[in-house]
Design a protein around this motif. Sequence first.
Motif, mmCIF file in Angstrom:
data_model
loop_
_atom_site.group_PDB
_atom_site.id
_atom_site.type_symbol
_atom_site.label_atom_id
_atom_site.label_comp_id
_atom_site.label_asym_id
_atom_site.label_seq_id
_atom_site.Cartn_x
_atom_site.Cartn_y
_atom_site.Cartn_z
ATOM 1 N N LYS A 113 0.835 -1.204 0.000
ATOM 2 C CA LYS A 113 0.000 0.000 0.000
ATOM 3 C C LYS A 113 0.871 1.256 0.000
ATOM 4 O O LYS A 113 0.582 2.236 -0.692
ATOM 5 C CB LYS A 113 -0.931 0.013 1.215
ATOM 6 C CG LYS A 113 -2.122 -0.888 1.090
ATOM 7 C CD LYS A 113 -3.027 -0.761 2.313
ATOM 8 C CE LYS A 113 -4.212 -1.705 2.232
ATOM 9 N NZ LYS A 113 -5.073 -1.590 3.412
ATOM 10 N N LYS A 114 1.967 1.239 0.780
ATOM 11 C CA LYS A 114 2.879 2.383 0.818
ATOM 12 C C LYS A 114 3.516 2.610 -0.547
ATOM 13 O O LYS A 114 3.589 3.741 -1.038
ATOM 14 C CB LYS A 114 3.967 2.166 1.863
ATOM 15 C CG LYS A 114 3.533 2.428 3.268
ATOM 16 C CD LYS A 114 4.723 2.288 4.222
ATOM 17 C CE LYS A 114 4.311 2.571 5.647
ATOM 18 N NZ LYS A 114 5.440 2.472 6.588
ATOM 19 N N ILE A 115 3.954 1.529 -1.177
ATOM 20 C CA ILE A 115 4.594 1.645 -2.494
ATOM 21 C C ILE A 115 3.602 2.191 -3.518
ATOM 22 O O ILE A 115 3.929 3.097 -4.297
ATOM 23 C CB ILE A 115 5.171 0.278 -2.935
ATOM 24 C CG1 ILE A 115 6.351 -0.094 -2.049
ATOM 25 C CG2 ILE A 115 5.577 0.317 -4.397
ATOM 26 C CD1 ILE A 115 6.884 -1.496 -2.303
ATOM 27 N N ILE A 116 2.388 1.671 -3.510
ATOM 28 C CA ILE A 116 1.361 2.149 -4.450
ATOM 29 C C ILE A 116 1.040 3.615 -4.177
ATOM 30 O O ILE A 116 0.909 4.422 -5.106
ATOM 31 C CB ILE A 116 0.105 1.258 -4.370
ATOM 32 C CG1 ILE A 116 0.414 -0.133 -4.944
ATOM 33 C CG2 ILE A 116 -1.061 1.896 -5.119
ATOM 34 C CD1 ILE A 116 -0.700 -1.134 -4.785
ATOM 35 N N THR A 117 0.943 3.975 -2.899
ATOM 36 C CA THR A 117 0.667 5.368 -2.544
ATOM 37 C C THR A 117 1.792 6.271 -3.034
ATOM 38 O O THR A 117 1.534 7.343 -3.615
ATOM 39 C CB THR A 117 0.502 5.502 -1.017
ATOM 40 O OG1 THR A 117 -0.507 4.599 -0.578
ATOM 41 C CG2 THR A 117 0.128 6.904 -0.637
ATOM 42 N N ILE A 173 3.324 10.094 -9.555
ATOM 43 C CA ILE A 173 2.658 10.353 -10.839
ATOM 44 C C ILE A 173 1.904 11.688 -10.788
ATOM 45 O O ILE A 173 1.967 12.479 -11.733
ATOM 46 C CB ILE A 173 1.714 9.179 -11.205
ATOM 47 C CG1 ILE A 173 2.534 7.950 -11.571
ATOM 48 C CG2 ILE A 173 0.784 9.567 -12.349
ATOM 49 C CD1 ILE A 173 1.713 6.688 -11.754
ATOM 50 N N LEU A 174 1.224 11.955 -9.691
ATOM 51 C CA LEU A 174 0.503 13.221 -9.552
ATOM 52 C C LEU A 174 1.455 14.418 -9.560
ATOM 53 O O LEU A 174 1.143 15.468 -10.134
ATOM 54 C CB LEU A 174 -0.340 13.208 -8.277
ATOM 55 C CG LEU A 174 -1.556 12.283 -8.288
ATOM 56 C CD1 LEU A 174 -2.233 12.281 -6.919
ATOM 57 C CD2 LEU A 174 -2.531 12.709 -9.365
ATOM 58 N N VAL A 175 2.616 14.267 -8.936
ATOM 59 C CA VAL A 175 3.602 15.351 -8.952
ATOM 60 C C VAL A 175 4.078 15.606 -10.375
ATOM 61 O O VAL A 175 4.182 16.763 -10.813
ATOM 62 C CB VAL A 175 4.788 15.016 -8.014
ATOM 63 C CG1 VAL A 175 5.962 15.962 -8.259
ATOM 64 C CG2 VAL A 175 4.345 15.101 -6.566
ATOM 65 N N PHE A 176 4.367 14.557 -11.132
ATOM 66 C CA PHE A 176 4.807 14.736 -12.516
ATOM 67 C C PHE A 176 3.706 15.356 -13.377
ATOM 68 O O PHE A 176 3.978 16.223 -14.205
ATOM 69 C CB PHE A 176 5.267 13.405 -13.121
ATOM 70 C CG PHE A 176 6.653 13.018 -12.714
ATOM 71 C CD1 PHE A 176 7.722 13.871 -12.908
ATOM 72 C CD2 PHE A 176 6.892 11.778 -12.141
ATOM 73 C CE1 PHE A 176 9.001 13.520 -12.539
ATOM 74 C CE2 PHE A 176 8.165 11.414 -11.765
ATOM 75 C CZ PHE A 176 9.229 12.278 -11.950
ATOM 76 N N VAL A 177 2.487 14.911 -13.183
ATOM 77 C CA VAL A 177 1.371 15.478 -13.955
ATOM 78 C C VAL A 177 1.206 16.961 -13.636
ATOM 79 O O VAL A 177 1.024 17.795 -14.531
ATOM 80 C CB VAL A 177 0.068 14.689 -13.688
ATOM 81 C CG1 VAL A 177 -1.140 15.425 -14.229
ATOM 82 C CG2 VAL A 177 0.152 13.298 -14.290
#
Length: 110
Positions: free
Chosen positions: A16-20, A26-30
Amino acid sequence: MKTEVIAKKTEKKAMKKIITYIVLLILVFVSAIMVVFQVFEYRHDYRELSSFTREKDDLNAEWGRLLIEQQTFGATAQIGTRAVTQLRMYSPPAGQTVVISLPITSEDKK
């Protein structure tokens, strides 16, 4: 058996930590890419605004020149009207017109 359950729970938490972290990354890059696009659009719009401002200044300068030209032509007509009415000036008829011509010299022929 307890150790297996505890191991699975820790694996799930780690997963869960890795997925989070991946989702957050990904959100930071977007968001970074969106910032780049917004800056690009801002610069494009600013260039367009600058060109419109230059065009407006050019049109205002031309408008000023046209107003001066209009005043000049208006003043010419007013001068002609005043010359006729106040000074009683007129264009002489052809019989009263004298044309003076200068003699042609050899230098003028060249």
